[in-house]
Scaffold this motif. Structure first.
Motif, PDB file in Angstrom:
ATOM      1  N   ASP A 132     -61.430 -43.037   2.115  1.00 53.82           N
ATOM      2  CA  ASP A 132     -60.638 -42.316   1.115  1.00 53.82           C
ATOM      3  C   ASP A 132     -59.713 -41.333   1.829  1.00 53.82           C
ATOM      4  N   PRO A 133     -58.555 -41.798   2.264  1.00 53.43           N
ATOM      5  CA  PRO A 133     -57.651 -40.972   3.080  1.00 53.43           C
ATOM      6  C   PRO A 133     -57.145 -39.717   2.394  1.00 53.43           C
ATOM      7  N   SER A 134     -57.170 -39.669   1.069  1.00 52.24           N
ATOM      8  CA  SER A 134     -56.620 -38.508   0.360  1.00 52.24           C
ATOM      9  C   SER A 134     -57.650 -37.399   0.148  1.00 52.24           C
TER      10      SER A 134
ATOM     11  N   SER B 259     -66.139 -38.388  -5.697  1.00 55.64           N
ATOM     12  CA  SER B 259     -64.688 -38.532  -5.617  1.00 55.64           C
ATOM     13  C   SER B 259     -64.132 -39.220  -6.864  1.00 55.64           C
ATOM     14  N   ARG B 260     -64.829 -40.271  -7.297  1.00 54.73           N
ATOM     15  CA  ARG B 260     -64.367 -41.001  -8.480  1.00 54.73           C
ATOM     16  C   ARG B 260     -64.358 -40.107  -9.712  1.00 54.73           C
ATOM     17  N   LEU B 261     -65.408 -39.317  -9.878  1.00 56.93           N
ATOM     18  CA  LEU B 261     -65.477 -38.426 -11.036  1.00 56.93           C
ATOM     19  C   LEU B 261     -64.455 -37.301 -10.931  1.00 56.93           C
ATOM     20  N   GLY B 262     -64.277 -36.788  -9.717  1.00 56.47           N
ATOM     21  CA  GLY B 262     -63.298 -35.727  -9.521  1.00 56.47           C
ATOM     22  C   GLY B 262     -61.889 -36.183  -9.830  1.00 56.47           C
ATOM     23  N   LYS B 263     -61.542 -37.364  -9.385  1.00 56.34           N
ATOM     24  CA  LYS B 263     -60.200 -37.895  -9.634  1.00 56.34           C
ATOM     25  C   LYS B 263     -59.983 -38.203 -11.116  1.00 56.34           C
ATOM     26  N   ASN B 264     -61.068 -38.490 -11.814  1.00 52.23           N
ATOM     27  CA  ASN B 264     -60.985 -38.815 -13.240  1.00 52.23           C
ATOM     28  C   ASN B 264     -60.912 -37.584 -14.120  1.00 52.23           C
ATOM     29  N   GLY B 265     -61.137 -36.396 -13.532  1.00 52.81           N
ATOM     30  CA  GLY B 265     -61.202 -35.192 -14.347  1.00 52.81           C
ATOM     31  C   GLY B 265     -62.390 -35.226 -15.287  1.00 52.81           C
TER      32      GLY B 265
END
Length: 365
Positions: free
Chosen positions: A36-38, A325-331
């Motif tokens: 996950d480069p970002s 990360s998935r949950l964070g990006k999803n808000g």
């Protein structure tokens, strides 16, 4: 609509809580960051221990280390930690989410202490009496996983809590798994409506009454053998039952792996058979490997916290971080808070509907 793949996320990681020490956590973090480069991370723990590990993995440019002299031990009591834990890595990791420095907190540490600290620092969302831990359960469903909650946040749960769990689990399945109308089941000792404890029977009525307005399908009571089935997407239960089921499932998966290894190493011919079936065996191993679904999500708090297994190795840590990360990006935290904000009224309506329906149900028995 925002493309979540372009959104960067900052993870707050308690580096000192795992059984295998900070080396395994930093190794898992490095593995996750490579995919996950970002993403970036804030690592909480003893700086003198973490600096060399971070440099060795060559991730110093994407990791901030926050020095914390104290560590929460697995034997520490939550009440003790709440009084004396402000200098621990766990406290610091949760606080980073509270202040907005990070999107999600991940810890392998003491579950009771993590939940107690999280409730104190982040506070419960209005309308939630008892937060819950939601875990992913390998299943035969199209997405390969079901959601189960509570997995051990609180051993108690009355009918109102179980209704709230159903609503929170629905939100998790919708936002974390992309299921528009999740199927919800209430775990019981049988599927017949007359079975189970009194609070389960009341919760059964409440959840059924809330299904249409909650935009989920209620399949009714489910049993233990339904946990990995394609009959249900969200399994609702109390924390005692859920934690026993979770640990039993993990132990069974490890037993199957061990038994297969022993069987295929039994003789020369069995080793040849293992070589021939290698690809299929690897696929099976990956499917039932508990490390792949490592990470229980604390639901019902004003912020996202993920509890990784204390015994997690680098693979398990990387899986927990990927989920974070998935949950964070999803808000997800904001979406869940908005969901629960309307859940109180929904729960009250369901209770009223259930009370009105009770005499009718009694007559039909």
């Amino acid at each position: 609509m925002t493309n979540t793949s372009e959104k960067s996320v900052v993870l707050s990681v308690d580096a000192m809580g795992g059984d295998k020490g900070p080396a395994a956590i930093v190794a898992g973090l490095a593995s996750f960051l490579a995919k996950d480069p970002s993403a970036r991370a804030i690592l909480h723990g003893r700086e003198q221990d973490l600096t060399s590990l971070v440099n060795k993995r060559r991730i110093a440019d994407r990791v901030e280390i926050r020095d914390c002299p104290d560590v929460v031990q697995m034997t520490d009591k939550p009440s003790q930690i709440l009084r004396q834990g402000k200098k621990t890595s766990m406290w610091s990791a949760i606080t980073a989410v509270k202040t907005g420095d990070a999107d999600v907190c991940v810890s392998c540490g003491n579950t009771g202490a993590l939940m107690a600290m999280s409730m104190l620092i982040l506070r419960k969302v209005d309308g939630v009496n008892r937060p819950a831990i939601a875990c992913m359960w390998p299943s035969m469903s199209a997405g390969n996983f079901n959601v189960m909650l509570d997995a051990g946040a609180d051993i108690r749960a009355d009918q109102d809590d179980l209704l709230t769990y159903a609503l929170m689990g629905t939100s998790y399945a919708r936002n974390g798994m992309g299921l528009a109308r999740p199927r919800v089941g209430l775990l019981n000792v049988g599927v017949e409506e007359h079975k189970g404890r009194a609070e389960l029977k009341v919760a059964h009525e409440l959840i059924a009454a809330a299904a249409d307005r909650g935009e989920f399908e209620y399949v009714g009571f489910v049993e233990g053998n339904d946990l990995p089935s394609d009959r249900v997407d969200v399994i609702v239960t109390d924390g005692f039952t859920g934690n026993v089921a979770l640990k039993t499932g993990e132990g069974t998966a490890n037993l199957i792996s061990s038994a297969l290894r022993e069987a295929f190493n039994n003789s020369f011919l069995s080793r040849i058979a293992a070589a021939i079936a290698y690809t299929s065996l690897q696929r099976l191993k990956k499917r039932i490997d508990p490390r792949r679904v490592n990470g229980g999500v604390f639901l019902g708090l004003n912020g996202s916290v993920i509890k990784s297994h204390g015994s997690a190795d680098s693979t398990g840590v990387a899986a927990a971080l990927a989920l974070a990360s998935r949950l964070g990006k999803n808000g997800f935290s904001q979406k869940l808070a908005a969901r629960v904000a309307t859940a109180t009224a929904l729960a009250q309506d369901a209770q009223n509907d259930g009370a009105e329906a009770a005499p009718t149900s009694a007559k039909s028995e």
